[in-house]
Design a protein around this motif. Structure first.
Motif, PDB file in Angstrom:
ATOM      1  N   THR A 100      -3.456 -26.536  -5.149  1.00  0.00           N
ATOM      2  CA  THR A 100      -2.733 -26.670  -6.412  1.00  0.00           C
ATOM      3  C   THR A 100      -3.423 -27.752  -7.236  1.00  0.00           C
ATOM      4  OG1 THR A 100      -1.155 -28.273  -5.507  1.00  0.00           O
ATOM      5  CG2 THR A 100      -0.522 -25.964  -5.430  1.00  0.00           C
ATOM      6  N   ARG A 105       1.079 -31.474  -8.539  1.00  0.00           N
ATOM      7  CA  ARG A 105       1.617 -31.482  -7.180  1.00  0.00           C
ATOM      8  C   ARG A 105       3.008 -32.091  -7.165  1.00  0.00           C
ATOM      9  NH1 ARG A 105      -3.991 -32.507  -4.053  1.00  0.00           N
ATOM     10  NH2 ARG A 105      -4.762 -30.408  -4.495  1.00  0.00           N
ATOM     11  N   GLY A 106       3.791 -31.667  -6.180  1.00  0.00           N
ATOM     12  CA  GLY A 106       5.158 -32.152  -6.049  1.00  0.00           C
ATOM     13  C   GLY A 106       6.157 -31.332  -6.835  1.00  0.00           C
ATOM     14  N   ARG A 107       5.724 -30.231  -7.422  1.00  0.00           N
ATOM     15  CA  ARG A 107       6.606 -29.379  -8.223  1.00  0.00           C
ATOM     16  C   ARG A 107       6.964 -28.065  -7.525  1.00  0.00           C
ATOM     17  NH1 ARG A 107       4.313 -30.152 -14.364  1.00  0.00           N
ATOM     18  NH2 ARG A 107       4.166 -32.417 -14.258  1.00  0.00           N
ATOM     19  N   GLY A 108       6.597 -27.948  -6.251  1.00  0.00           N
ATOM     20  CA  GLY A 108       6.957 -26.754  -5.494  1.00  0.00           C
ATOM     21  C   GLY A 108       5.983 -25.592  -5.619  1.00  0.00           C
ATOM     22  N   SER A 111       4.745 -24.551  -2.142  1.00  0.00           N
ATOM     23  CA  SER A 111       5.858 -23.902  -1.431  1.00  0.00           C
ATOM     24  C   SER A 111       6.093 -22.495  -1.958  1.00  0.00           C
ATOM     25  CB  SER A 111       7.145 -24.730  -1.577  1.00  0.00           C
ATOM     26  OG  SER A 111       7.013 -25.957  -0.890  1.00  0.00           O
ATOM     27  N   GLY A 139      -0.333 -34.200   4.455  1.00  0.00           N
ATOM     28  CA  GLY A 139       0.697 -33.597   3.605  1.00  0.00           C
ATOM     29  C   GLY A 139       0.727 -32.091   3.769  1.00  0.00           C
ATOM     30  N   LEU A 143       3.717 -29.746   5.279  1.00  0.00           N
ATOM     31  CA  LEU A 143       4.223 -28.599   4.527  1.00  0.00           C
ATOM     32  C   LEU A 143       4.236 -27.360   5.420  1.00  0.00           C
ATOM     33  CD1 LEU A 143       5.054 -27.199   1.830  1.00  0.00           C
ATOM     34  CD2 LEU A 143       2.603 -26.837   1.439  1.00  0.00           C
ATOM     35  N   ARG A 146       7.026 -27.465   7.880  1.00  0.00           N
ATOM     36  CA  ARG A 146       8.324 -27.158   7.262  1.00  0.00           C
ATOM     37  C   ARG A 146       8.510 -25.652   7.118  1.00  0.00           C
ATOM     38  NH1 ARG A 146       6.956 -31.492   3.953  1.00  0.00           N
ATOM     39  NH2 ARG A 146       6.549 -30.183   2.148  1.00  0.00           N
TER      40      ARG A 146
END
Length: 168
Positions: A100, A105-108, A111, A139, A143, A146
């Motif tokens: 990404t 980053r950190g905005r899904g 995912s 990281g 991910l 998860r």
């Protein structure tokens, strides 16, 4: 191939479909490979210094991933994330090239790409989805964990590469 959408994540290509290279996919692949080489201690100044196989992906993703599904996250008409799911072989597919835009980053986005990859694999009857990730990308490892991926015996001889898989 069905087109799935989850916020900004869409599958824009399956075998026989066009890739949005003009909207930044090649740039994402270049950034992925340049960063990876730098992290491995083999930094190169630009794409011309990358190994041939990586330059081929950047120059012509359509040919490089001809049998695979390329998932691209789009925002404002530009590619902001990508992921490749290899064509099934022996009931398995592999995730490659998850990347990404660092500024987003950190905005899904990652995912969303993983959700779409799992859905794509399920639609194709894949039993196991696997991937490899560099050990220092903590990281990314977190991910994947998860999402239910677990470390497994390595199928790759490269040092510091963690191999993971999960049932689909």
């Amino acid at each position: 191939m069905s087109v799935r959408s989850s916020d900004e994540v869409v599958i824009v290509r399956g075998p026989g479909r066009a890739l949005p290279a003009e909207n930044g996919l090649s740039g994402l692949l270049a950034a992925y490979h340049l960063r990876t080489e730098a992290e491995k201690g083999a930094a190169v100044a630009d794409v011309d210094g990358l190994p041939d196989r990586y330059r081929a992906e950047i120059a012509d993703p359509r040919t490089a991933f001809a049998d695979d599904a390329v998932l691209v996250a789009m925002s404002g008409g530009s590619a902001v994330g990508c992921l490749v799911v290899t064509a099934p072989a022996g009931g398995r597919s592999e995730i490659k090239r998850l990347w990404t835009d660092p500024a987003l980053r950190g905005r899904g986005i990652a995912s969303g790409l993983l959700d779409a990859a799992l859905a794509h694999a399920a639609e194709r009857g894949v039993g196991v989805l696997r991937l490899s990730v560099w050990v220092w990308r903590t990281g990314a490892v977190a991910l994947y964990e998860r999402f239910g991926f677990a470390v497994t015996e390595s199928w790759d001889e490269r040092d510091q590469l963690v191999c993971m898989e999960r049932a689909v």
